[in-house]
Design a protein around this motif. Structure first.
Motif, PDB file in Angstrom:
ATOM      1  N   SER A 192       0.838  -1.200   0.000  1.00 47.06           N
ATOM      2  CA  SER A 192       0.000   0.000   0.000  1.00 47.06           C
ATOM      3  C   SER A 192       0.872   1.250   0.000  1.00 47.06           C
ATOM      4  N   LYS A 193       0.374   2.290  -0.683  1.00 48.79           N
ATOM      5  CA  LYS A 193       1.091   3.562  -0.713  1.00 48.79           C
ATOM      6  C   LYS A 193       0.766   4.448   0.488  1.00 48.79           C
ATOM      7  N   SER A 195      -2.028   5.889   1.274  1.00 48.29           N
ATOM      8  CA  SER A 195      -2.984   6.974   1.024  1.00 48.29           C
ATOM      9  C   SER A 195      -4.248   6.771   1.852  1.00 48.29           C
ATOM     10  N   ARG A 196      -4.822   7.864   2.299  1.00 46.97           N
ATOM     11  CA  ARG A 196      -6.059   7.788   3.093  1.00 46.97           C
ATOM     12  C   ARG A 196      -7.257   7.886   2.160  1.00 46.97           C
ATOM     13  N   ASN A 197      -7.361   6.878   1.290  1.00 43.84           N
ATOM     14  CA  ASN A 197      -8.421   6.852   0.285  1.00 43.84           C
ATOM     15  C   ASN A 197      -9.403   5.723   0.550  1.00 43.84           C
ATOM     16  N   THR A 199     -12.315   3.788  -1.629  1.00 47.55           N
ATOM     17  CA  THR A 199     -12.521   3.669  -3.075  1.00 47.55           C
ATOM     18  C   THR A 199     -13.721   2.795  -3.423  1.00 47.55           C
ATOM     19  N   ASN A 225      -9.389  13.630   7.285  1.00 50.73           N
ATOM     20  CA  ASN A 225      -8.603  13.801   6.052  1.00 50.73           C
ATOM     21  C   ASN A 225      -8.653  12.600   5.112  1.00 50.73           C
ATOM     22  N   TYR A 226      -9.801  11.962   5.045  1.00 52.75           N
ATOM     23  CA  TYR A 226      -9.992  10.880   4.080  1.00 52.75           C
ATOM     24  C   TYR A 226     -10.653  11.424   2.819  1.00 52.75           C
ATOM     25  N   LYS A 227     -10.371  10.771   1.690  1.00 53.58           N
ATOM     26  CA  LYS A 227     -11.024  11.086   0.427  1.00 53.58           C
ATOM     27  C   LYS A 227     -11.817   9.877  -0.044  1.00 53.58           C
ATOM     28  N   ALA A 263      -3.241   2.530  -3.953  1.00 58.50           N
ATOM     29  CA  ALA A 263      -3.359   3.804  -3.231  1.00 58.50           C
ATOM     30  C   ALA A 263      -4.652   3.882  -2.418  1.00 58.50           C
ATOM     31  N   THR A 264      -5.268   2.730  -2.161  1.00 51.56           N
ATOM     32  CA  THR A 264      -6.534   2.653  -1.432  1.00 51.56           C
ATOM     33  C   THR A 264      -6.322   2.028  -0.058  1.00 51.56           C
ATOM     34  N   GLU A 265      -6.985   2.574   0.943  1.00 55.81           N
ATOM     35  CA  GLU A 265      -6.935   1.968   2.274  1.00 55.81           C
ATOM     36  C   GLU A 265      -8.165   1.100   2.527  1.00 55.81           C
TER      37      GLU A 265
END
Length: 358
Positions: A192-193, A195-197, A199, A225-227, A263-265
């Motif tokens: 995982s990268k 990222s706080r994503n 998806t 701070n999640y997207k 890039a997904t959590e």
């Protein structure tokens, strides 16, 4: 054996210029052909002709015929399948694989005229789809009952799809097989990268339940701070964009799914109905902590995913918060997700089709 494939509105992926984007059937077809071409003498695909595509292509033993069609939500599918039928009358093949109700109806006609075996993959029950009005639903139900009782065999992707078929149409075909979708697990990385994503990947249509995910996400505390990344396109996009908060991002269709998942959590599939979605298998293969709805998908609650009721915004929100706050649970789901994906093999899938077609 020469195989004719009907129903895929685009091949290969990325060639369509239709405003209404392709979906799971086209993804399934592309993956199926990639692995089946080694086992069949010839694979013939009839798909739609677009401005930048040729009417005929041949790549090794894969033959592609592209036919005209009339644009529009209610016209594109029947007109494409009608012209596919006319083209198929002139071709030589040993067995037909038809996907969806319209291609199955034309496939039945072809099988009678040319005395060939036909296998059908429903790819969902059409008459229950919310985008159709009453009269079309009524007609589709009648056609589905007729079509799937007049083919040599029907392929379901999962036990749940078979049970949903029986519940909604009131019968099971005389011969059927459950053949799960395959996946090339080596294309997906568990790394995982960071990222706080969160998806979602899929078509933006009512049955995918994306509006419930957006509503659940937009209720979260923004300080986290999640997207929310919505990958895909479809007729519901404008409606969804209107209800989305600023932390929701629409990417449209993307070909770099392994990178997006890396890039997904947290991966969320809020669907109201599914067979066996490729997007879920890809998320499992990527070792993602998943949240899915309770619609019979091949996951176990709190083992390789969190399972919530469909159309339940509050339960979705609680599940998202649970995974955000519980790193240990995310790690457990991630580990078990990857192990779960390993049993879905395209090689095994193609072998099962060969048995059915022989």
């Amino acid at each position: 054996m020469r195989l004719l494939i009907l129903g895929s509105k685009e091949y290969p992926l990325g060639t369509s210029d239709d405003k209404i984007k392709s979906g799971g059937m086209e993804v399934y077809t592309q993956n199926f052909v990639e692995y089946a071409k080694e086992r069949f003498k010839e694979i013939i695909i009839i798909t739609r002709k677009f401005k930048k595509t040729e009417s005929f292509e041949k790549k090794d033993n894969v033959v592609i015929h592209r036919v005209r069609w009339i644009s529009g939500f209610y016209l594109r599918n029947p007109t494409f399948n009608f012209f596919s039928f006319l083209k198929a009358l002139k071709l030589e093949y040993d067995v037909i694989l038809a996907q969806g109700i319209i291609s199955t109806l034309f496939g039945i006609a072809l099988s009678r005229i040319k005395n060939k075996k036909i296998i059908s993959r429903p790819a969902g029950i059409a008459y229950v789809q919310p985008q159709y009005f009453f009269l079309i639903k009524f007609l589709l139900k009648k056609l589905e009952k007729f079509a799937y009782s007049h083919v040599q065999a029907v392929v379901f992707l999962s036990k749940n799809e078979k049970e949903e078929f029986e519940r909604k149409l009131g019968f099971l075909p005389r011969k059927y097989a459950i053949i799960p979708t395959g996946i090339d697990i080596e294309k997906f990385s568990e790394n995982s990268k960071g990222s706080r994503n969160i998806t979602f990947i899929g078509r933006l249509i009512n049955v995918k339940g994306v509006k419930y995910l957006i509503k659940a996400f937009c209720k979260l505390d923004k300080k986290r701070n999640y997207k929310l990344i919505i990958v895909g396109d479809g007729p519901q996009r404008k409606e969804l964009e209107k209800i989305a908060c600023r932390e929701v991002f629409f990417t449209g269709w993307r070909s770099d799914i392994p990178e997006i998942l890396q890039a997904t959590e947290i991966f969320v599939l809020p669907s109201l109905s599914e067979g066996l979605p490729v997007a879920l298998l890809e998320a499992l293969a990527s070792g993602k902590a998943c949240i899915v709805t309770d619609i019979g998908l091949p996951v176990k609650n709190y083992f390789n995913a969190i399972v919530v009721p469909p159309k339940d915004v509050e339960s979705l929100q609680k599940a998202i918060l649970k995974l955000i706050n519980d790193k240990k649970l995310r790690k457990k789901l991630s580990h078990n997700a990857r192990r779960s994906a390993e049993k879905f093999s395209w090689k095994k899938c193609i072998e099962e089709y060969e048995k059915l077609m022989s």
